[in-house]
Design a protein around this motif. Structure first.
Motif, PDB file in Angstrom:
ATOM      1  N   SER A 261      39.256  20.289  69.933  1.00  0.00           N
ATOM      2  CA  SER A 261      37.930  20.807  70.295  1.00  0.00           C
ATOM      3  C   SER A 261      37.257  21.467  69.099  1.00  0.00           C
ATOM      4  O   SER A 261      36.067  21.754  69.146  1.00  0.00           O
ATOM      5  CB  SER A 261      38.041  21.796  71.448  1.00  0.00           C
ATOM      6  OG  SER A 261      38.586  23.017  71.007  1.00  0.00           O
TER       7      SER A 261
ATOM      8  N   ASP B 195      35.815  17.146  64.572  1.00  0.00           N
ATOM      9  CA  ASP B 195      34.877  16.070  64.821  1.00  0.00           C
ATOM     10  C   ASP B 195      35.644  14.763  64.670  1.00  0.00           C
ATOM     11  O   ASP B 195      35.934  14.338  63.559  1.00  0.00           O
ATOM     12  CB  ASP B 195      33.731  16.152  63.799  1.00  0.00           C
ATOM     13  CG  ASP B 195      32.673  15.103  64.076  1.00  0.00           C
ATOM     14  OD1 ASP B 195      32.737  14.484  65.159  1.00  0.00           O
ATOM     15  OD2 ASP B 195      31.810  14.908  63.230  1.00  0.00           O
TER      16      ASP B 195
ATOM     17  N   ASN C  21      31.520  22.699  68.082  1.00  0.00           N
ATOM     18  CA  ASN C  21      31.473  21.979  69.356  1.00  0.00           C
ATOM     19  C   ASN C  21      31.129  22.922  70.507  1.00  0.00           C
ATOM     20  O   ASN C  21      30.399  22.551  71.424  1.00  0.00           O
ATOM     21  CB  ASN C  21      32.809  21.304  69.639  1.00  0.00           C
ATOM     22  CG  ASN C  21      32.984  20.030  68.828  1.00  0.00           C
ATOM     23  OD1 ASN C  21      31.990  19.368  68.516  1.00  0.00           O
ATOM     24  ND2 ASN C  21      34.212  19.700  68.492  1.00  0.00           N
TER      25      ASN C  21
ATOM     26  N   ARG D 144      27.523  23.898  70.320  1.00  0.00           N
ATOM     27  CA  ARG D 144      26.705  22.770  70.767  1.00  0.00           C
ATOM     28  C   ARG D 144      26.734  22.665  72.294  1.00  0.00           C
ATOM     29  O   ARG D 144      25.715  22.407  72.938  1.00  0.00           O
ATOM     30  CB  ARG D 144      27.275  21.501  70.130  1.00  0.00           C
ATOM     31  CG  ARG D 144      26.510  20.251  70.494  1.00  0.00           C
ATOM     32  CD  ARG D 144      27.132  19.057  69.810  1.00  0.00           C
ATOM     33  NE  ARG D 144      26.815  17.843  70.540  1.00  0.00           N
ATOM     34  CZ  ARG D 144      27.480  16.711  70.385  1.00  0.00           C
ATOM     35  NH1 ARG D 144      28.502  16.633  69.554  1.00  0.00           N
ATOM     36  NH2 ARG D 144      27.139  15.641  71.095  1.00  0.00           N
ATOM     37  N   MET D 145      27.941  22.900  72.849  1.00  0.00           N
ATOM     38  CA  MET D 145      28.110  22.789  74.297  1.00  0.00           C
ATOM     39  C   MET D 145      27.192  23.771  75.033  1.00  0.00           C
ATOM     40  O   MET D 145      26.586  23.437  76.045  1.00  0.00           O
ATOM     41  CB  MET D 145      29.565  23.060  74.650  1.00  0.00           C
ATOM     42  CG  MET D 145      29.885  23.051  76.110  1.00  0.00           C
ATOM     43  SD  MET D 145      31.660  23.251  76.333  1.00  0.00           S
ATOM     44  CE  MET D 145      31.820  25.013  76.196  1.00  0.00           C
TER      45      MET D 145
ATOM     46  N   ASP E  11      23.806  22.394  75.149  1.00  0.00           N
ATOM     47  CA  ASP E  11      23.678  20.999  75.581  1.00  0.00           C
ATOM     48  C   ASP E  11      23.113  20.902  76.999  1.00  0.00           C
ATOM     49  O   ASP E  11      23.736  21.353  77.960  1.00  0.00           O
ATOM     50  CB  ASP E  11      25.056  20.329  75.509  1.00  0.00           C
ATOM     51  CG  ASP E  11      24.967  18.834  75.724  1.00  0.00           C
ATOM     52  OD1 ASP E  11      23.987  18.380  76.341  1.00  0.00           O
ATOM     53  OD2 ASP E  11      25.882  18.140  75.286  1.00  0.00           O
TER      54      ASP E  11
ATOM     55  N   THR F  85      31.923  11.510  77.828  1.00  0.00           N
ATOM     56  CA  THR F  85      31.675  11.978  76.458  1.00  0.00           C
ATOM     57  C   THR F  85      32.792  11.490  75.532  1.00  0.00           C
ATOM     58  O   THR F  85      32.552  11.083  74.397  1.00  0.00           O
ATOM     59  CB  THR F  85      31.601  13.514  76.423  1.00  0.00           C
ATOM     60  OG1 THR F  85      30.634  13.949  77.366  1.00  0.00           O
ATOM     61  CG2 THR F  85      31.217  14.015  75.042  1.00  0.00           C
TER      62      THR F  85
ATOM     63  N   GLN G 137      33.009  10.726  71.525  1.00  0.00           N
ATOM     64  CA  GLN G 137      33.066  11.988  70.788  1.00  0.00           C
ATOM     65  C   GLN G 137      34.239  12.802  71.311  1.00  0.00           C
ATOM     66  O   GLN G 137      34.081  13.675  72.158  1.00  0.00           O
ATOM     67  CB  GLN G 137      31.756  12.747  70.971  1.00  0.00           C
ATOM     68  CG  GLN G 137      30.572  11.937  70.484  1.00  0.00           C
ATOM     69  CD  GLN G 137      29.256  12.597  70.800  1.00  0.00           C
ATOM     70  OE1 GLN G 137      29.182  13.508  71.616  1.00  0.00           O
ATOM     71  NE2 GLN G 137      28.205  12.134  70.150  1.00  0.00           N
TER      72      GLN G 137
ATOM     73  N   TYR H 214      34.174  16.783  70.735  1.00  0.00           N
ATOM     74  CA  TYR H 214      33.196  17.459  71.575  1.00  0.00           C
ATOM     75  C   TYR H 214      33.638  17.436  73.041  1.00  0.00           C
ATOM     76  O   TYR H 214      33.549  18.443  73.747  1.00  0.00           O
ATOM     77  CB  TYR H 214      31.826  16.804  71.403  1.00  0.00           C
ATOM     78  CG  TYR H 214      30.728  17.511  72.144  1.00  0.00           C
ATOM     79  CD1 TYR H 214      30.634  18.897  72.097  1.00  0.00           C
ATOM     80  CD2 TYR H 214      29.791  16.811  72.889  1.00  0.00           C
ATOM     81  CE1 TYR H 214      29.639  19.566  72.778  1.00  0.00           C
ATOM     82  CE2 TYR H 214      28.793  17.470  73.576  1.00  0.00           C
ATOM     83  CZ  TYR H 214      28.717  18.844  73.517  1.00  0.00           C
ATOM     84  OH  TYR H 214      27.736  19.511  74.203  1.00  0.00           O
TER      85      TYR H 214
END
Lengths: 303, 277
Positions: A44, A47, A64, A67-68, A71, A262, A268, A271
């Motif tokens: 996690s 990348d 990540n 970003r989550m 998102d 995902t 990904q 992610y």
């Protein structure tokens, strides 16, 4: 009350025997559950795309997770999960409890009915998804046929967001109401008859008996059934994957399914692992709640 | 008067149970009946409940030309192996946790209960990565390994309850006679716990037999299991409903057989945690 003294030799040797007996299971669970989860945690923070060597994965720290949090798709699928859980569990618990109260009296033939009621639980989720996808099918499906017979327009059930959502909710209710029913009826039938008798003598009517005696007495069973259902909402993805693949759009994309897609559709992995950590934390907290209410392996003489 | 009302109540009672049964069974019945229909009847758009000319063509098709035998054998190998390994190692652990004293025992018991709920989606990503690294991707052994790990917590929990039900005097008598712990486990406990092993085995086998996500990720053309093979009939050209329903019918046979023969024990297992608390 304490457990009787264990009937095995004394001292260190006794401990060693215990460890030898639990070792295979502990090793298997460690390698097959704990190790992958730890790998997932590491992943996690990386990348990594499907199909590239793991060594090429780049360490990106908390990116990540950051970003989550921003998102919109994650938020949307959380919302879908919440809605799905709210509707399915409210209806399943209400129906299951009501039916159990109506039908709790032991009767002849009860075992046949019990056998039938657990069938939806025993069959493969893939099969459940396929059968319902067939029933909802716009062209060959049975549901549209009967809609037309009743004078309505046929609907594209799994192609329109609201209808697709309704379809997966309905399927879940079909599959899981019997589970609530069976757990609650087991609890009701285990109630001591003297208590119910006493409340009747005290003049309690049927409703008072239900709400003031029966339901409070099976409270812990109701809470555990509820928690188990909530956990399943966060675990489940197979039926949805088969019926709608989460679509249309994100209309039926529960959090579990979002993690899966995902990882393996968008490829990904890092992610997806971050989102799966969120999923894991939610389920972990709920499991802990169950353990606190009822720990089946808690002995009274702790070491 | 009183008899009348009891009679009315019983009628209502049975009517309720029968209605529920019909709701539970209808989709299953539709699946099975559809598996015996030809394409024309299926796509005619007119649902036929009972009166159609049955054909076994769908079964002939799936068994004939889709490596069905291989997938069936895969499913059986995976299901049986995972069940046997889980029962053996889980039984040993349950015995130790229920009857022996050693530091860390309660932690192991609690840990097993906590990992019981790990969602397959959480496991899927690292399992995929881990199995590539370990070289067990696309092998039946990889699937057996993960199914065993997934099932162990619940199996230990169930078996623990069954060990606790065995009168401890049996074991004490054996130990007085000089039996080792292993002999107690295999010769004293196992014979009296057969029913417990059977019901635990049903749970484990069912999950391994039905599982889809890990099987989809961790197998290839030769190691595929039945649920994965079935999902492939959802082609881009449109679902082949007849074959899908035939596959579905074959997949649900083992779980339904178990249900017929041991519904009572299965329910006891399902409700154990909730009701005992």
């Amino acid at each position: 009350m304490s457990d009787p003294a264990p009937p095995v030799a004394t001292g260190m040797r006794r401990w060693l025997v215990g460890y030898l007996f639990v070792a295979p299971a502990v090793l298997l669970m460690g390698a097959g559950l704990i190790y992958p989860v730890v790998q997932g945690l590491l992943l996690s923070m990386q990348d990594w795309a499907v199909g590239t060597p793991m060594s090429t994965a780049e360490f990106i720290g908390a990116d990540n997770y950051l970003r989550m949090l921003r998102d919109e798709n994650v938020q949307e699928s959380m919302w879908v999960t919440f809605k799905f859980g709210f509707f399915t569990i409210t209806i399943e618990m209400t129906l299951g409890v009501a039916l159990a109260l109506l039908l709790e009296k032991p009767i002849r033939g009860a075992s046949i009915f019990r056998t039938i009621f657990i069938m939806p639980l025993m069959i493969s989720p893939v099969v459940v998804g396929l059968v319902w996808r067939y029933l909802y099918d716009a062209r060959a499906g049975w549901i549209n046929h009967y809609l037309e017979l009743a004078g309505f327009e046929p609907l594209i059930w799994l192609g329109e967001p609201h209808l697709a959502f309704f379809a997966i909710v309905f399927t879940d209710i079909w599959q899981w109401t019997p589970f609530v029913f069976i757990i609650v009826i087991a609890g009701l039938q285990a109630l001591p008859s003297e208590v119910l008798e006493a409340s009747r003598i005290d003049g309690a009517n049927t409703w008072q008996q239900i709400f003031l005696v029966k339901l409070p007495m099976i409270r812990s069973i109701l809470i555990i059934a509820l928690l188990l259902r909530i956990i399943d909402v966060f675990k489940g993805l197979e039926v949805m994957l088969i019926m709608t693949e989460g679509g249309p759009g994100l209309a039926t994309e529960l959090l579990s399914l979002h993690v899966y897609k995902t990882a393996f559709d968008a490829q990904q992995l890092g992610y997806a692992a971050a989102i799966s950590v969120l999923l894991l934390l939610i389920v972990f907290a709920l499991s802990l709640a169950i353990l606190l209410i009822s720990n089946p392996m808690k002995s009274r003489a702790d070491v | 008067m009183r008899i009348e009302s009891t009679k009315t109540r019983m009628t209502f009672h049975y009517a309720g149970l029968i209605a529920l049964s019909i709701i539970c069974l209808t989709p299953i019945y539709i699946m099975i009946s559809t598996s015996f229909k030809n394409e024309v009847v299926i796509f005619d758009g007119n649902p036929v409940w009972f009166f159609f000319f049955p054909t076994i063509q769908n079964y002939v098709d799936i068994i004939g030309d889709s490596h069905f035998d291989r997938y069936l054998v895969n499913s059986i190998i995976v299901g049986v192996s995972a069940t046997l390994i889980t029962l053996t190692t889980g039984g040993m652990a349950a015995y130790a946790l229920a009857r022996m004293q050693f530091p860390g025992r309660q932690s192991i018991a609690n840990g097993a209960l906590l990992v019981r709920m790990i969602p397959p989606a959480v496991l899927a990503i690292p399992a995929f990565a881990v199995s590539i690294v370990l070289g067990i991707a696309n092998q039946l052994s990889g699937l057996i390994f993960f199914y065993t790990a997934l099932n162990l917590p619940f199996a230990i929990w169930l078996l623990y309850g069954f060990v606790k039900q065995v009168p401890i005097e049996l074991e004490e008598a054996a130990i007085v006679d000089g039996a080792t712990p292993w002999q107690v486990f295999t010769r004293v406990l196992f014979p009296v716990m057969k029913a417990g092993y059977a019901v635990t085995g049903i749970f484990v086998f069912r999950i391994a037999w039905n599982e889809f996500i890990l099987a989809l990720l961790l197998t290839d053309r030769t190691t595929r299991t039945l649920p994965v093979a079935t999902s492939l009939f959802l082609t881009d050209a449109g679902p082949e409903w007849g074959r899908i329903m035939a596959m579905g019918t074959l997949i649900v046979i083992p779980p339904l057989i178990f249900t017929f023969f041991s519904a009572r024990q299965i329910i006891a297992g399902m409700t154990a945690g909730a009701v005992k608390g």
